[in-house]
Design a protein around this motif. Structure first.
Motif, mmCIF file in Angstrom:
data_model
loop_
_atom_site.group_PDB
_atom_site.id
_atom_site.type_symbol
_atom_site.label_atom_id
_atom_site.label_comp_id
_atom_site.label_asym_id
_atom_site.label_seq_id
_atom_site.Cartn_x
_atom_site.Cartn_y
_atom_site.Cartn_z
ATOM 1 N N ALA A 211 28.666 64.920 29.782
ATOM 2 C CA ALA A 211 29.590 65.962 29.332
ATOM 3 C C ALA A 211 28.785 66.987 28.560
ATOM 4 N N GLU A 212 28.521 68.145 29.161
ATOM 5 C CA GLU A 212 27.680 69.183 28.565
ATOM 6 C C GLU A 212 28.282 70.560 28.834
ATOM 7 N N THR A 213 27.973 71.491 27.931
ATOM 8 C CA THR A 213 28.392 72.874 28.130
ATOM 9 C C THR A 213 27.222 73.839 27.979
ATOM 10 N N GLU A 214 26.003 73.345 27.786
ATOM 11 C CA GLU A 214 24.814 74.177 27.676
ATOM 12 C C GLU A 214 23.979 74.022 28.940
ATOM 13 N N LEU A 215 23.521 75.132 29.498
ATOM 14 C CA LEU A 215 22.729 75.094 30.726
ATOM 15 C C LEU A 215 21.433 74.324 30.522
ATOM 16 N N SER A 216 20.793 74.486 29.372
ATOM 17 C CA SER A 216 19.542 73.772 29.119
ATOM 18 C C SER A 216 19.749 72.261 29.145
ATOM 19 N N ALA A 217 20.882 71.788 28.609
ATOM 20 C CA ALA A 217 21.170 70.355 28.627
ATOM 21 C C ALA A 217 21.437 69.869 30.047
ATOM 22 N N VAL A 218 22.114 70.681 30.837
ATOM 23 C CA VAL A 218 22.367 70.307 32.235
ATOM 24 C C VAL A 218 21.054 70.173 32.992
ATOM 25 N N LEU A 219 20.141 71.116 32.797
ATOM 26 C CA LEU A 219 18.849 71.053 33.479
ATOM 27 C C LEU A 219 18.031 69.857 33.006
ATOM 28 N N ALA A 220 18.157 69.485 31.730
ATOM 29 C CA ALA A 220 17.462 68.298 31.234
ATOM 30 C C ALA A 220 17.988 67.033 31.902
ATOM 31 N N HIS A 221 19.302 66.939 32.089
ATOM 32 C CA HIS A 221 19.865 65.780 32.800
ATOM 33 C C HIS A 221 19.375 65.732 34.242
ATOM 34 N N VAL A 222 19.251 66.889 34.870
ATOM 35 C CA VAL A 222 18.750 66.921 36.246
ATOM 36 C C VAL A 222 17.318 66.409 36.303
ATOM 37 N N GLU A 223 16.492 66.780 35.323
ATOM 38 C CA GLU A 223 15.112 66.300 35.283
ATOM 39 C C GLU A 223 15.069 64.786 35.083
ATOM 40 N N ASP A 224 15.935 64.241 34.226
ATOM 41 C CA ASP A 224 15.911 62.807 33.929
ATOM 42 C C ASP A 224 16.431 61.971 35.090
ATOM 43 N N VAL A 225 17.544 62.404 35.699
ATOM 44 C CA VAL A 225 18.194 61.589 36.735
ATOM 45 C C VAL A 225 17.587 61.828 38.110
ATOM 46 N N ALA A 226 17.105 63.064 38.391
ATOM 47 C CA ALA A 226 16.607 63.463 39.711
ATOM 48 C C ALA A 226 17.641 63.139 40.788
ATOM 49 N N PRO A 227 18.854 63.705 40.683
ATOM 50 C CA PRO A 227 19.926 63.328 41.621
ATOM 51 C C PRO A 227 19.764 64.017 42.971
ATOM 52 N N SER A 228 20.361 63.414 43.979
ATOM 53 C CA SER A 228 20.459 64.065 45.284
ATOM 54 C C SER A 228 21.684 64.964 45.347
ATOM 55 N N LEU A 229 22.643 64.753 44.441
ATOM 56 C CA LEU A 229 23.854 65.564 44.368
ATOM 57 C C LEU A 229 24.185 65.835 42.909
ATOM 58 N N LEU A 230 24.457 67.119 42.605
ATOM 59 C CA LEU A 230 24.915 67.516 41.277
ATOM 60 C C LEU A 230 26.294 68.143 41.404
#
Length: 454
Positions: free
Chosen positions: A152-171
């Motif tokens: 649960a995030e509302t900051e773009l920087s936090a969203v990009l950090a989650h993408v780096e950590d999880v490395a998802p195939s779908l966001l």
């Protein structure tokens, strides 16, 4: 630089369509939006010569371009895959828009669950609900999985950090209007913020080969909220709509770079989530033991899918004291007004002093001209209080002179009607051969159609 003694005038640009103006105006002359002209600084200097620079990849013959990265991966939800053209393409960015409470979050949570179970990690970022609320919904629809991550995030920087950590195939980002970028100014959910967030996520999706689904809001008139450039940035634009008091939900592809842009998917929403309806024709046709006046069945074509739909009309004596009422539900009001005038003028049915109500059954929206003939028959049947024969289906476009024209996909429409058990089809001339078990009645104009039926 401007000459000495001459002040440089600031430039102004529309945040919606990009129209440039030398001075500020309240309404954009290009897109007619109010309050979108903003000052962007001094006018741009003359273009300079650009030297050749490094390339990201060498140009190759088109026949040698790899196709694996552009192949769709099915999600396992057949109706959703049908609309997308086969499934989710790696690196594609989708925009899913719909009214609040229509079921977007529930459907996309199920999509993320299917992807996590079959294709790798999936990340759902919610900016409108807490993680606990999304977890409760996932438990209710059975969408829990070890590779389905939630934040649960509302900051773009936090969203990009989650993408780096999880490395998802779908966001899945729900929604793009709730996330803000600290790199640009502007109010949360405004045009500048939405454009910046979508641009950043699109760049990340393309570089990582990560499919990204952005949930968008809609305006009061049903259009996608935010700047029009948002629709140009993404690869697929999907509209999710349905009546608030109905369990039926329809998904339409409004733009699709990887498949047809006119397909439709049907879902039914319930306690266990959103379930696909592979054969939805029965939802749009009333089931009754005996025919009633003012009802006619037609066959609409949504993409490659023919759907049976019922058009109903009610003609009642006007109370007087003013012009008669004309009410429409589920149909194009302009089209209904035209057909109503043709029925009165060419079909010799008096409607000038009567209230006319027209609607579709099941909450489906019918906008194509193929339903004109069924609408005209329903209005005439209601005015004459004479029911149409049982097992009749009508397909054809009605012109202003009363002629009945052919429409595209007549063969597929009639085949679907025959499969549903309809025996007689009222069609324009030269409509082709009849399917097995069906009889075609060809009529050149509306007067001939009324003469055959009434």
């Amino acid at each position: 630089m401007p000459p000495a003694g001459v002040k440089s005038r600031p430039a102004h640009r529309c945040t919606e369509c990009g129209y440039a103006s030398a001075k500020w105006v309240g309404r954009c002359p290009e897109c007619q939006a109010w309050g979108t002209i903003q000052e962007v600084g001094t006018p741009a200097s003359p273009l300079r010569a650009v030297a050749a620079g490094p390339v990201t990849a060498p140009a190759v013959p088109i026949a040698q371009v790899e196709l694996a990265a552009a192949r769709a991966v099915p999600t396992g939800i057949d109706e959703f895959d049908r609309v997308l053209g086969g499934g989710l393409v790696p690196g594609a960015v989708l925009l899913v828009a719909g009214e609040p409470g229509v079921g977007k979050s529930t459907l996309l949570l199920e999509v993320a669950h299917r992807v996590a179970a079959s294709n790798g990690p999936a990340l759902v970022v919610s900016g409108e609900e807490s993680a606990a609320q999304v977890r409760l919904r996932a438990e209710r629809i059975g969408a829990l999985h070890d590779r389905l991550y939630l934040a649960a995030e509302t900051e773009l920087s936090a969203v990009l950090a989650h993408v780096e950590d999880v490395a998802p195939s779908l966001l899945v980002l729900d929604s793009v209007q709730t996330v803000r970028s600290p790199a640009v100014e502007g109010t949360d959910g405004g045009s500048t913020q939405v454009r910046a967030v979508a641009s950043a996520l699109t760049a990340v999706a393309k570089s990582r080969g990560m499919t990204t689904i952005l949930v968008g809001h809609v305006t009061k008139d049903g259009a996608i909220a935010g700047p029009r450039t948002l629709e140009h940035l993404v690869d697929v634009v999907v509209s999710f709509d349905g009546e608030r008091h109905s369990t039926l939900r329809l998904i339409r592809a409004m733009k699709n770079r990887f498949g047809p842009a006119d397909e439709i998917g049907c879902f039914e929403i319930g306690d266990n989530g959103v379930v696909g309806v592979p054969d939805p024709s029965h939802l749009f046709v009333s089931r009754r033991t005996a025919p009633v006046p003012g009802s006619c069945v037609t066959v609409t074509l949504e993409g490659s899918r023919p759907l049976l739909a019922e058009v109903q009309a009610l003609v009642a004596a006007s109370g007087g004291g003013g012009s008669p009422r004309r009410a429409v539900s589920g149909l194009d009001s302009q089209r209904v007004a035209m057909v109503n005038a043709v029925v009165e003028r060419r079909g010799r049915v008096r409607l000038a002093d009567a209230d006319v109500f027209a609607a579709s059954v099941g909450g489906v929206r019918i906008a194509e001209p193929a339903a004109d003939l069924a609408l005209a028959l329903a209005i005439a049947s209601a005015a004459k209080d004479v029911p149409l024969p049982r097992g009749l289906v009508a397909v054809g476009e009605v012109g202003l002179s009363g002629e009945i024209r052919r429409v595209g996909g007549t063969g597929r429409r009639l085949a679907e009607a025959a499969r549903q058990g309809y025996k007689v089809a009222l069609v324009p001339e030269d409509a082709g051969s009849a399917p097995k078990g069906m009889r075609l009645v060809e009529v050149p104009d509306l007067g001939a159609a009324f003469a055959r039926l009434f």
